[in-house]
Design a protein around this motif. Structure first.
Motif, PDB file in Angstrom:
ATOM      1  N   TYR A   1       0.829  -1.206   0.000  1.00  0.00           N
ATOM      2  CA  TYR A   1       0.000   0.000   0.000  1.00  0.00           C
ATOM      3  C   TYR A   1       0.865   1.260   0.000  1.00  0.00           C
ATOM      4  O   TYR A   1       0.549   2.233  -0.706  1.00  0.00           O
ATOM      5  CB  TYR A   1      -0.917  -0.002   1.216  1.00  0.00           C
ATOM      6  N   GLN A   2       1.946   1.263   0.772  1.00  0.00           N
ATOM      7  CA  GLN A   2       2.826   2.427   0.799  1.00  0.00           C
ATOM      8  C   GLN A   2       3.487   2.641  -0.562  1.00  0.00           C
ATOM      9  O   GLN A   2       3.620   3.784  -1.024  1.00  0.00           O
ATOM     10  CB  GLN A   2       3.894   2.258   1.886  1.00  0.00           C
ATOM     11  N   LEU A   3       3.868   1.559  -1.215  1.00  0.00           N
ATOM     12  CA  LEU A   3       4.434   1.686  -2.564  1.00  0.00           C
ATOM     13  C   LEU A   3       3.400   2.208  -3.543  1.00  0.00           C
ATOM     14  O   LEU A   3       3.687   3.096  -4.370  1.00  0.00           O
ATOM     15  CB  LEU A   3       4.963   0.321  -3.010  1.00  0.00           C
ATOM     16  N   TRP A   4       2.179   1.692  -3.444  1.00  0.00           N
ATOM     17  CA  TRP A   4       1.135   2.131  -4.357  1.00  0.00           C
ATOM     18  C   TRP A   4       0.742   3.580  -4.096  1.00  0.00           C
ATOM     19  O   TRP A   4       0.509   4.341  -5.045  1.00  0.00           O
ATOM     20  CB  TRP A   4      -0.080   1.207  -4.224  1.00  0.00           C
ATOM     21  N   ALA A   5       0.675   3.984  -2.828  1.00  0.00           N
ATOM     22  CA  ALA A   5       0.312   5.359  -2.508  1.00  0.00           C
ATOM     23  C   ALA A   5       1.346   6.362  -3.000  1.00  0.00           C
ATOM     24  O   ALA A   5       1.018   7.528  -3.237  1.00  0.00           O
ATOM     25  CB  ALA A   5       0.128   5.510  -0.987  1.00  0.00           C
ATOM     26  N   PHE A   6       2.576   5.917  -3.188  1.00  0.00           N
ATOM     27  CA  PHE A   6       3.615   6.833  -3.675  1.00  0.00           C
ATOM     28  C   PHE A   6       3.587   6.968  -5.195  1.00  0.00           C
ATOM     29  O   PHE A   6       3.824   8.061  -5.727  1.00  0.00           O
ATOM     30  CB  PHE A   6       4.988   6.347  -3.214  1.00  0.00           C
ATOM     31  N   ILE A   7       3.306   5.871  -5.915  1.00  0.00           N
ATOM     32  CA  ILE A   7       3.356   5.928  -7.379  1.00  0.00           C
ATOM     33  C   ILE A   7       2.000   6.190  -8.012  1.00  0.00           C
ATOM     34  O   ILE A   7       1.923   6.587  -9.178  1.00  0.00           O
ATOM     35  CB  ILE A   7       3.937   4.624  -7.955  1.00  0.00           C
ATOM     36  N   ALA A   8       0.902   5.997  -7.280  1.00  0.00           N
ATOM     37  CA  ALA A   8      -0.429   6.153  -7.869  1.00  0.00           C
ATOM     38  C   ALA A   8      -0.720   7.568  -8.344  1.00  0.00           C
ATOM     39  O   ALA A   8      -1.387   7.738  -9.372  1.00  0.00           O
ATOM     40  CB  ALA A   8      -1.502   5.705  -6.875  1.00  0.00           C
ATOM     41  N   PRO A   9      -0.282   8.646  -7.639  1.00  0.00           N
ATOM     42  CA  PRO A   9      -0.594   9.992  -8.153  1.00  0.00           C
ATOM     43  C   PRO A   9      -0.015  10.279  -9.522  1.00  0.00           C
ATOM     44  O   PRO A   9      -0.517  11.158 -10.231  1.00  0.00           O
ATOM     45  CB  PRO A   9       0.016  10.914  -7.084  1.00  0.00           C
ATOM     46  N   GLY A  10       1.032   9.578  -9.935  1.00  0.00           N
ATOM     47  CA  GLY A  10       1.609   9.816 -11.250  1.00  0.00           C
ATOM     48  C   GLY A  10       0.932   9.067 -12.369  1.00  0.00           C
ATOM     49  O   GLY A  10       1.348   9.202 -13.524  1.00  0.00           O
ATOM     50  N   LEU A  11      -0.115   8.305 -12.071  1.00  0.00           N
ATOM     51  CA  LEU A  11      -0.830   7.534 -13.079  1.00  0.00           C
ATOM     52  C   LEU A  11      -2.155   8.189 -13.416  1.00  0.00           C
ATOM     53  O   LEU A  11      -2.731   8.896 -12.588  1.00  0.00           O
ATOM     54  CB  LEU A  11      -1.085   6.100 -12.581  1.00  0.00           C
ATOM     55  N   HIS A  12      -2.633   7.956 -14.627  1.00  0.00           N
ATOM     56  CA  HIS A  12      -3.954   8.417 -15.019  1.00  0.00           C
ATOM     57  C   HIS A  12      -5.028   7.536 -14.374  1.00  0.00           C
ATOM     58  O   HIS A  12      -4.740   6.479 -13.814  1.00  0.00           O
ATOM     59  CB  HIS A  12      -4.099   8.396 -16.545  1.00  0.00           C
ATOM     60  N   ARG A  13      -6.271   7.976 -14.490  1.00  0.00           N
ATOM     61  CA  ARG A  13      -7.359   7.246 -13.842  1.00  0.00           C
ATOM     62  C   ARG A  13      -7.502   5.837 -14.428  1.00  0.00           C
ATOM     63  O   ARG A  13      -7.655   4.856 -13.688  1.00  0.00           O
ATOM     64  CB  ARG A  13      -8.669   8.021 -13.992  1.00  0.00           C
ATOM     65  N   HIS A  14      -7.456   5.699 -15.758  1.00  0.00           N
ATOM     66  CA  HIS A  14      -7.605   4.371 -16.351  1.00  0.00           C
ATOM     67  C   HIS A  14      -6.391   3.498 -16.065  1.00  0.00           C
ATOM     68  O   HIS A  14      -6.510   2.277 -15.952  1.00  0.00           O
ATOM     69  CB  HIS A  14      -7.824   4.499 -17.864  1.00  0.00           C
ATOM     70  N   GLU A  15      -5.203   4.110 -15.912  1.00  0.00           N
ATOM     71  CA  GLU A  15      -4.028   3.322 -15.557  1.00  0.00           C
ATOM     72  C   GLU A  15      -4.139   2.780 -14.137  1.00  0.00           C
ATOM     73  O   GLU A  15      -3.728   1.644 -13.870  1.00  0.00           O
ATOM     74  CB  GLU A  15      -2.770   4.181 -15.700  1.00  0.00           C
ATOM     75  N   ARG A  16      -4.684   3.569 -13.231  1.00  0.00           N
ATOM     76  CA  ARG A  16      -4.884   3.078 -11.869  1.00  0.00           C
ATOM     77  C   ARG A  16      -5.923   1.961 -11.840  1.00  0.00           C
ATOM     78  O   ARG A  16      -5.796   0.996 -11.071  1.00  0.00           O
ATOM     79  CB  ARG A  16      -5.322   4.227 -10.954  1.00  0.00           C
ATOM     80  N   LYS A  17      -6.936   2.049 -12.706  1.00  0.00           N
ATOM     81  CA  LYS A  17      -7.955   0.996 -12.743  1.00  0.00           C
ATOM     82  C   LYS A  17      -7.344  -0.325 -13.189  1.00  0.00           C
ATOM     83  O   LYS A  17      -7.584  -1.379 -12.568  1.00  0.00           O
ATOM     84  CB  LYS A  17      -9.073   1.414 -13.701  1.00  0.00           C
ATOM     85  N   TRP A  18      -6.526  -0.297 -14.228  1.00  0.00           N
ATOM     86  CA  TRP A  18      -5.903  -1.529 -14.687  1.00  0.00           C
ATOM     87  C   TRP A  18      -4.868  -2.026 -13.696  1.00  0.00           C
ATOM     88  O   TRP A  18      -4.631  -3.237 -13.594  1.00  0.00           O
ATOM     89  CB  TRP A  18      -5.273  -1.317 -16.055  1.00  0.00           C
ATOM     90  N   ALA A  19      -4.225  -1.130 -12.971  1.00  0.00           N
ATOM     91  CA  ALA A  19      -3.276  -1.568 -11.941  1.00  0.00           C
ATOM     92  C   ALA A  19      -3.983  -2.342 -10.844  1.00  0.00           C
ATOM     93  O   ALA A  19      -3.463  -3.351 -10.345  1.00  0.00           O
ATOM     94  CB  ALA A  19      -2.544  -0.361 -11.357  1.00  0.00           C
ATOM     95  N   TYR A  20      -5.178  -1.897 -10.462  1.00  0.00           N
ATOM     96  CA  TYR A  20      -5.956  -2.646  -9.468  1.00  0.00           C
ATOM     97  C   TYR A  20      -6.273  -4.059  -9.982  1.00  0.00           C
ATOM     98  O   TYR A  20      -6.189  -5.035  -9.230  1.00  0.00           O
ATOM     99  CB  TYR A  20      -7.259  -1.911  -9.162  1.00  0.00           C
ATOM    100  N   VAL A  21      -6.622  -4.143 -11.256  1.00  0.00           N
ATOM    101  CA  VAL A  21      -6.974  -5.453 -11.822  1.00  0.00           C
ATOM    102  C   VAL A  21      -5.772  -6.386 -11.826  1.00  0.00           C
ATOM    103  O   VAL A  21      -5.856  -7.568 -11.426  1.00  0.00           O
ATOM    104  CB  VAL A  21      -7.529  -5.277 -13.247  1.00  0.00           C
ATOM    105  N   PHE A  22      -4.611  -5.876 -12.238  1.00  0.00           N
ATOM    106  CA  PHE A  22      -3.434  -6.728 -12.324  1.00  0.00           C
ATOM    107  C   PHE A  22      -2.937  -7.143 -10.942  1.00  0.00           C
ATOM    108  O   PHE A  22      -2.470  -8.273 -10.762  1.00  0.00           O
ATOM    109  CB  PHE A  22      -2.324  -6.011 -13.097  1.00  0.00           C
ATOM    110  N   VAL A  23      -3.020  -6.241  -9.970  1.00  0.00           N
ATOM    111  CA  VAL A  23      -2.621  -6.613  -8.609  1.00  0.00           C
ATOM    112  C   VAL A  23      -3.565  -7.665  -8.044  1.00  0.00           C
ATOM    113  O   VAL A  23      -3.142  -8.610  -7.366  1.00  0.00           O
ATOM    114  CB  VAL A  23      -2.574  -5.360  -7.711  1.00  0.00           C
ATOM    115  N   ALA A  24      -4.864  -7.510  -8.340  1.00  0.00           N
ATOM    116  CA  ALA A  24      -5.836  -8.500  -7.867  1.00  0.00           C
ATOM    117  C   ALA A  24      -5.603  -9.865  -8.500  1.00  0.00           C
ATOM    118  O   ALA A  24      -5.909 -10.897  -7.895  1.00  0.00           O
ATOM    119  CB  ALA A  24      -7.255  -8.016  -8.164  1.00  0.00           C
TER     120      ALA A  24
END
Length: 318
Positions: A110-133
């Motif tokens: 979560y700490q890693l994701w909270a640091f890099i997530a602001p640099g991603l677009h909304r659709h990129e964050r959505k696909w990141a959730y899918v791949f992590v899941a």
């Protein structure tokens, strides 16, 4: 009124990092804070792992105890050989580290994701959730498969040897063997995510991914033969077969994604890069052209006035 005094005003750190208003020093401070929280989570996980080290060791010992010659006359599993007084404690620390990393994974991820997530677009964050899941159950599936087949590899290695030694094994070597098998199978099972990432980002279509099947199958067997700590044929063949099966499953998911997005129905989708595109030739007869009018005469230009003398064009001031 008291509640309004405690109300937080201004954008959050996520909003500041997303819109680019956070300075470099603030980014460094945020990274420091994230690393500190991740370290606290890892330390807490190490404590939990230290407490659970003995049950975890007993769980890792089960494949060894299932071997035919590992049970003594009293029906008790034989003990491992310990070559150094510190071997038992070092194994306990290794198991604590592995368990601590797994237990504290939600915190440091979560700490890693909270640091890099602001640099991603909304659709990129959505696909990141899918791949992590998808990554977590794939890794768990590979680890479970490795744990289920490690006893077969041990039995083959002990029976195929020429030393004639019994089933008594050295403790540290055995734990390293089992944990390496679990880690290798878990990481190898993340391979389909790479293919799906190529397809979902539009880099490679499902048809192109499927055209690589000969190369992928060959590389799966080569990777399993080189990386598997079990030199026996059972573990290597099972890992290669699992990777090949996951590859074809990923191709099936890619075909479904392409159909959903309408890929493959483009006007030039069925053509190779070096093939000419089809042109619709519609021949229209050319009729007689319209008559051309005769040119008209151009009027003569008007005469240009003679310029005035220079002394008349300027006065004393200019």
């Amino acid at each position: 009124m008291a509640l309004s005094l405690w109300k937080k005003t201004g954008p959050s750190k996520f909003e500041q990092a997303a819109d680019g208003s956070m300075t470099l020093i603030e980014h460094v401070k945020e990274l420091r804070d994230r690393l500190f929280l991740a370290s606290l989570g890892l330390i807490a996980g190490l404590i939990v792992g230290f407490v659970l080290s003995q049950p975890t060791f007993d769980l890792l010992k089960e494949p060894y105890c299932s071997l035919p010659g590992a049970i003594d006359a009293n029906g008790v599993c034989k003990e491992f050989v310990q070559l150094s007084p510190a071997t038992g404690f070092i194994i306990k620390l290794k198991i604590s580290l592995w368990v601590g990393i797994v237990v504290s994974a939600p915190v440091w991820l979560y700490q890693l994701w909270a640091f890099i997530a602001p640099g991603l677009h909304r659709h990129e964050r959505k696909w990141a959730y899918v791949f992590v899941a998808l990554a977590a159950p794939l890794f768990a599936g590979g680890a479970i498969l490795a744990y289920a087949v490690v006893d077969k590899g041990l039995e083959f290695l002990l029976d195929a040897g020429v030393t004639g030694a019994g089933t008594t094994l050295e403790a540290s070597a055995y734990v390293d063997f089992v944990t390496n098998m679990i880690l290798l199978f878990g990481v190898a099972f993340e391979f389909p995510l790479i293919l799906l990432m190529l397809n979902f980002t539009g880099v490679a279509s499902a048809k192109r991914l499927l055209s690589w099947w000969r190369i992928v199958v060959f590389l799966s067997f080569a990777f399993a033969a080189i990386a598997t700590p079990d030199p026996g044929p059972f573990g290597m063949t099972l890992l290669a077969a699992a990777l090949s099966a996951l590859y074809f499953v990923a191709c099936g998911v890619a075909f479904i994604n392409d159909r959903r997005k309408g890929r493959g129905r483009e006007i030039y989708a069925g053509l190779d890069d070096d093939e000419l595109s089809p042109l619709d030739e519609e021949r229209v007869p050319v009729g007689a052209s319209d008559p051309i009018e005769s040119p008209t005469a151009i009027e003569a230009p008007t005469p240009v006035d003679k310029p005035m003398p220079i002394e008349r064009r300027f006065d004393d001031m200019t």
